[in-house]
Design an enzyme around this catalytic site. Structure first.
Site, PDB file in Angstrom:
ATOM      1  N   ARG A  45      22.365  -4.033 -33.230  1.00 29.76           N
ATOM      2  CA  ARG A  45      20.968  -4.437 -34.125  1.00 29.76           C
ATOM      3  C   ARG A  45      21.401  -5.491 -35.000  1.00 29.76           C
ATOM      4  O   ARG A  45      22.476  -5.383 -35.544  1.00 29.76           O
ATOM      5  CB  ARG A  45      20.825  -3.075 -34.937  1.00 29.76           C
ATOM      6  CG  ARG A  45      20.445  -1.942 -34.166  1.00 29.76           C
ATOM      7  CD  ARG A  45      20.200  -0.659 -34.767  1.00 29.76           C
ATOM      8  NE  ARG A  45      19.865   0.341 -34.106  1.00 29.76           N
ATOM      9  CZ  ARG A  45      19.977   1.741 -34.454  1.00 29.76           C
ATOM     10  NH1 ARG A  45      20.179   2.094 -35.758  1.00 29.76           N
ATOM     11  NH2 ARG A  45      19.539   2.893 -33.547  1.00 29.76           N
ATOM     12  N   HIS A  80      21.878  13.686 -25.219  1.00 35.40           N
ATOM     13  CA  HIS A  80      20.660  14.193 -25.243  1.00 35.40           C
ATOM     14  C   HIS A  80      20.331  15.467 -24.162  1.00 35.40           C
ATOM     15  O   HIS A  80      21.079  15.374 -23.193  1.00 35.40           O
ATOM     16  CB  HIS A  80      19.528  12.893 -24.967  1.00 35.40           C
ATOM     17  CG  HIS A  80      19.625  11.857 -25.801  1.00 35.40           C
ATOM     18  ND1 HIS A  80      20.390  10.777 -25.314  1.00 35.40           N
ATOM     19  CD2 HIS A  80      19.071  11.674 -27.041  1.00 35.40           C
ATOM     20  CE1 HIS A  80      20.218   9.876 -26.495  1.00 35.40           C
ATOM     21  NE2 HIS A  80      19.309  10.443 -27.311  1.00 35.40           N
ATOM     22  N   CYS A  90      18.520   6.676 -26.189  1.00 30.29           N
ATOM     23  CA  CYS A  90      17.603   7.803 -25.772  1.00 30.29           C
ATOM     24  C   CYS A  90      16.654   7.407 -24.557  1.00 30.29           C
ATOM     25  O   CYS A  90      16.451   8.158 -23.691  1.00 30.29           O
ATOM     26  CB  CYS A  90      17.039   8.411 -26.929  1.00 30.29           C
ATOM     27  SG  CYS A  90      16.360   7.577 -28.427  1.00 30.29           S
ATOM     28  N   LYS A 146      14.948  16.116 -38.181  1.00 34.26           N
ATOM     29  CA  LYS A 146      16.612  16.329 -37.828  1.00 34.26           C
ATOM     30  C   LYS A 146      17.205  17.022 -38.901  1.00 34.26           C
ATOM     31  O   LYS A 146      16.849  17.077 -40.233  1.00 34.26           O
ATOM     32  CB  LYS A 146      17.173  14.990 -37.692  1.00 34.26           C
ATOM     33  CG  LYS A 146      17.051  13.781 -38.890  1.00 34.26           C
ATOM     34  CD  LYS A 146      17.776  12.628 -38.422  1.00 34.26           C
ATOM     35  CE  LYS A 146      17.442  11.609 -39.577  1.00 34.26           C
ATOM     36  NZ  LYS A 146      17.893  10.220 -39.352  1.00 34.26           N
ATOM     37  N   HIS A 148      18.209  15.169 -29.682  1.00 34.78           N
ATOM     38  CA  HIS A 148      19.472  14.142 -29.698  1.00 34.78           C
ATOM     39  C   HIS A 148      20.332  14.671 -30.675  1.00 34.78           C
ATOM     40  O   HIS A 148      20.116  15.537 -31.578  1.00 34.78           O
ATOM     41  CB  HIS A 148      18.602  12.936 -30.566  1.00 34.78           C
ATOM     42  CG  HIS A 148      17.309  12.395 -30.177  1.00 34.78           C
ATOM     43  ND1 HIS A 148      17.355  11.027 -29.522  1.00 34.78           N
ATOM     44  CD2 HIS A 148      16.207  12.893 -29.850  1.00 34.78           C
ATOM     45  CE1 HIS A 148      15.733  11.112 -29.093  1.00 34.78           C
ATOM     46  NE2 HIS A 148      15.342  12.170 -29.299  1.00 34.78           N
ATOM     47  N   ASP A 156      26.343   9.311 -28.281  1.00 34.86           N
ATOM     48  CA  ASP A 156      25.067   9.827 -28.395  1.00 34.86           C
ATOM     49  C   ASP A 156      24.897  10.447 -27.179  1.00 34.86           C
ATOM     50  O   ASP A 156      25.310  10.284 -26.204  1.00 34.86           O
ATOM     51  CB  ASP A 156      24.117   8.423 -28.161  1.00 34.86           C
ATOM     52  CG  ASP A 156      22.673   8.482 -28.902  1.00 34.86           C
ATOM     53  OD1 ASP A 156      22.635   9.580 -29.264  1.00 34.86           O
ATOM     54  OD2 ASP A 156      21.864   7.793 -28.711  1.00 34.86           O
ATOM     55  N   GLN A 185      28.438   4.563 -30.509  1.00 38.13           N
ATOM     56  CA  GLN A 185      27.924   5.994 -30.707  1.00 38.13           C
ATOM     57  C   GLN A 185      28.103   6.790 -29.640  1.00 38.13           C
ATOM     58  O   GLN A 185      27.949   6.534 -28.331  1.00 38.13           O
ATOM     59  CB  GLN A 185      26.126   5.802 -30.803  1.00 38.13           C
ATOM     60  CG  GLN A 185      25.801   5.062 -32.049  1.00 38.13           C
ATOM     61  CD  GLN A 185      24.461   4.902 -32.405  1.00 38.13           C
ATOM     62  OE1 GLN A 185      23.466   5.462 -31.344  1.00 38.13           O
ATOM     63  NE2 GLN A 185      23.994   4.564 -33.293  1.00 38.13           N
TER      64      GLN A 185
END
Length: 613
Positions: free
Chosen positions: A329, A351, A300, A433, A479, A349, A347
């Site tokens: 991670r 936005h 993000c 969320k 997100h 992912d 991911q």
């Protein structure tokens, strides 16, 4: 109390809590030198952490089970008593129960601060009690530090079974002693226990780590490192098809693809607030500069910089970016589990940057994507959880913005007709969320898709757009992830399907099994395979010298949706006699090759769960 009220079974958690004490009682009688840690209720059962002079095996569990039945047969009452904390420490010192002493000493030292990661009930405290006194429960020869509640006596528990032993560091700290954690399950009735054991056996057969190896989908290498899966050609096909599906849904919703690097200066994450919130970071050293870099743990902040790279008008919004990329991670080695928890996760992912008046429409659009993906295509039901902040200081941003965001999310969930629960304390540090909790074929739940509302990062990065009146306004950041981590989703979906993927996801869609290796038949089989692959199907030929029966069985083991036995009869008529994988559908007889190929293409295009033949 009436007789009918008296005969009502105790709440299940009370029974399981009591079984933990009964197990500790049995262990104390079998191993007089045992030292006890904690023994809480967990999902479906209970465990107790115990320090024993010997490692426990399967035979030991059977022995403990037998002794537990003796404790149950004795029907000892669970008797509650109270002690001042100093007297309780002396009591457990006399019995050399060092772990209980550790808990009580910590409690005494820190006053009302409970020992880290230890529930108050394990300290014999109620939610609001002071530390002046603690409660204990005694059943027969065993006394434990505990708040309760319990069943009336040891004979009032339901059927149970001890399952396994694992290692557990005392209080979760690897610098402390390692105890043996003994797990058990307990239920109200024998039928419930048997059903649980049946599902457990089915889950073992469906284990994605086992199926991943058997179906040649992914591997791990010690040289590469733990938590870093390597996907084979077959596994990569599934990943690519899932990604294609996700991007197709997002493109229809107006999202555009972007690409970002895998490392970044740490200043980006310090600015966004992620640096201190995600300590599991991988550092990268530059030999060419003094800059401090790290592997990206999320996307993000990068996407916000693409948005910030040029002036934006209210007419430009929403601006929507999508990307499927890997994040990194440094998870603890002991928490890594197949594809369920990895150090490198891919991911989908995305936005969206929008005006406040556009939030509702964006959430509705994303919710429709989630419904298509999970309800229509994967046919996995889900429930909804609203993850809100609690009263702690672990969140960034103004409290009023949080209240505004949470109110907006709840209003949207109501409008969409979601039946939801609110979980305080489960929000990310930058915003609340909507989480979609997906249920698999065995009834197990996993959180997959998410939609998050974020007022914090636009503020921290100073994101703007020019409003209709010429003033500068701050956009809202949304997100979302449909699959979430592809690795984690695959761990769920492999077990949901038991590796029997629908045709559109199957790495091998059709297997041709010629009845012999005659030159003419081999040439026809190869030509048939080429024509099917030209039509976009994934086809293989079993050219081994095995019998037709063994070839069919091998295709079944590999969970290939369609197997075609090719002989002279099929070659002369240019027909096929499809054999469908068990559970994929039913078909008998022959059909022209062209008709078969057209049906399979339709099945793929519709992402059908079962055969359309």
């Amino acid at each position: 109390m009436s007789q009918s009220e008296h005969d009502q079974p105790a709440p299940l958690d009370e029974m399981r809590h009591s079984l933990a004490h009964i197990m500790a009682t049995a262990i104390q009688e079998l191993y007089p030198g045992a030292k006890f840690g904690i023994g809480p209720v967990v999902e479906n059962g209970f465990y107790y952490d115990v320090d024993l002079p010997e490692a426990l095996g399967t035979g030991a569990l059977e022995k403990i089970e037998a002794q537990m039945r003796e404790v149950i047969k004795a029907d000892y009452q669970f008797k509650k008593s109270s002690m001042p904390i100093d007297k309780a420490i002396s009591y457990f010192e006399e019995r050399k129960q060092t772990y209980k002493i550790d808990l009580l000493s910590d409690l005494k030292k820190y006053g009302t601060t409970v020992a880290k990661d230890i529930d108050r009930s394990q300290l014999g405290l109620s939610e609001n009690s002071s530390v002046d006194g603690v409660s204990l429960y005694t059943d027969g020869p065993f006394t434990d530090l505990c708040r309760g509640p319990h069943v009336a006596s040891t004979g009032k528990v339901g059927p149970f079974k001890l399952m396994r032993v694992s290692g557990a560091y005392w209080r979760g700290n690897e610098k402390n002693a390692q105890l043996q954690r003994i797990y058990g399950v307990g239920f109200t009735t024998k039928d419930e226990l048997n059903e649980y054991l049946r599902l457990l056996g089915e889950a073992e057969k469906r284990d994605h780590r086992k199926l991943g190896k058997e179906l040649d989908l992914f591997v791990f290498s010690d040289l590469v490192g733990a938590g870093l899966p390597l996907f084979t050609p077959r596994g990569t096909i599934i990943r690519d098809e899932l990604d294609r599906f996700s991007q197709e849904l997002q493109a229809k919703g107006g999202y555009q693809r972007v690409t970002i690097p895998h490392i970044t200066k740490v200043e980006l994450y310090k600015k966004s607030g992620h640096y201190d919130k995600y300590p599991e970071r991988f550092s990268v050293t530059s030999a060419e500069s003094d800059d401090e870099f790290m592997m990206k743990p999320m996307n993000c902040p990068h996407h916000s910089q693409i948005y910030a790279s040029r002036p934006r008008s209210y007419r430009d919004l929403p601006v929507r970016y999508m990307e499927t990329t890997m994040v990194y991670r440094d998870e603890k080695a002991g928490e890594l589990l197949g594809l369920s928890r990895v150090r490198a996760a891919t991911q989908d992912d995305s936005h969206a940057f929008c005006r406040p008046d556009q939030i509702e429409h964006e959430f509705e659009s994303i919710a429709k994507m989630v419904k298509v993906m999970y309800n229509d295509v994967f046919q996995m039901p889900f429930r909804v959880r609203l993850a809100f902040r609690d009263g702690s200081n672990k969140y960034l941003g103004d409290q009023k913005l949080w209240e505004q965001a949470q109110s907006a999310i709840q209003k949207i969930a109501d409008k969409l007709g979601f039946k939801y629960v609110i979980e305080e304390g489960e929000a990310t540090f930058y915003g609340p969320k909507i989480e979609f909790i997906v249920r698999d074929a065995l009834g197990r739940e996993n959180q997959c898709a998410t939609i998050q509302l974020d007022f914090v990062q636009p503020e921290r990065f100073g994101l703007e757009y020019i409003a209709e009146d010429g003033s500068k306004k701050q956009p809202v950041m949304i997100h979302k992830a449909l699959l979430g981590s592809i690795e984690r989703f695959l761990s769920v979906y492999i077990e949901h399907t038991a590796g029997a993927f629908p045709l559109w996801l199957a790495p091998e869609q059709v297997r041709l099994a010629p009845v012999n290796d005659a030159e003419g038949l081999a040439a026809y089989t190869a030509k048939l395979a080429d024509s099917m692959m030209a039509a976009g199907l994934r086809v293989s030929i079993d050219s081994t010298s095995e019998s037709v029966g063994k070839k069919i069985r091998a295709a079944g083991v590999a969970k290939v949706p369609y197997t075609l036995v090719i002989g002279d009869k099929e070659r002369e008529a240019n027909n096929v006699s499809p054999r469908l994988r068990q559970g994929h559908g039913e078909f008998e007889g022959q059909m022209p090759v062209a008709e078969f190929v057209a049906a399979l293409k339709k099945e793929v295009d519709e992402r059908a769960v079962r055969s359309l033949l």
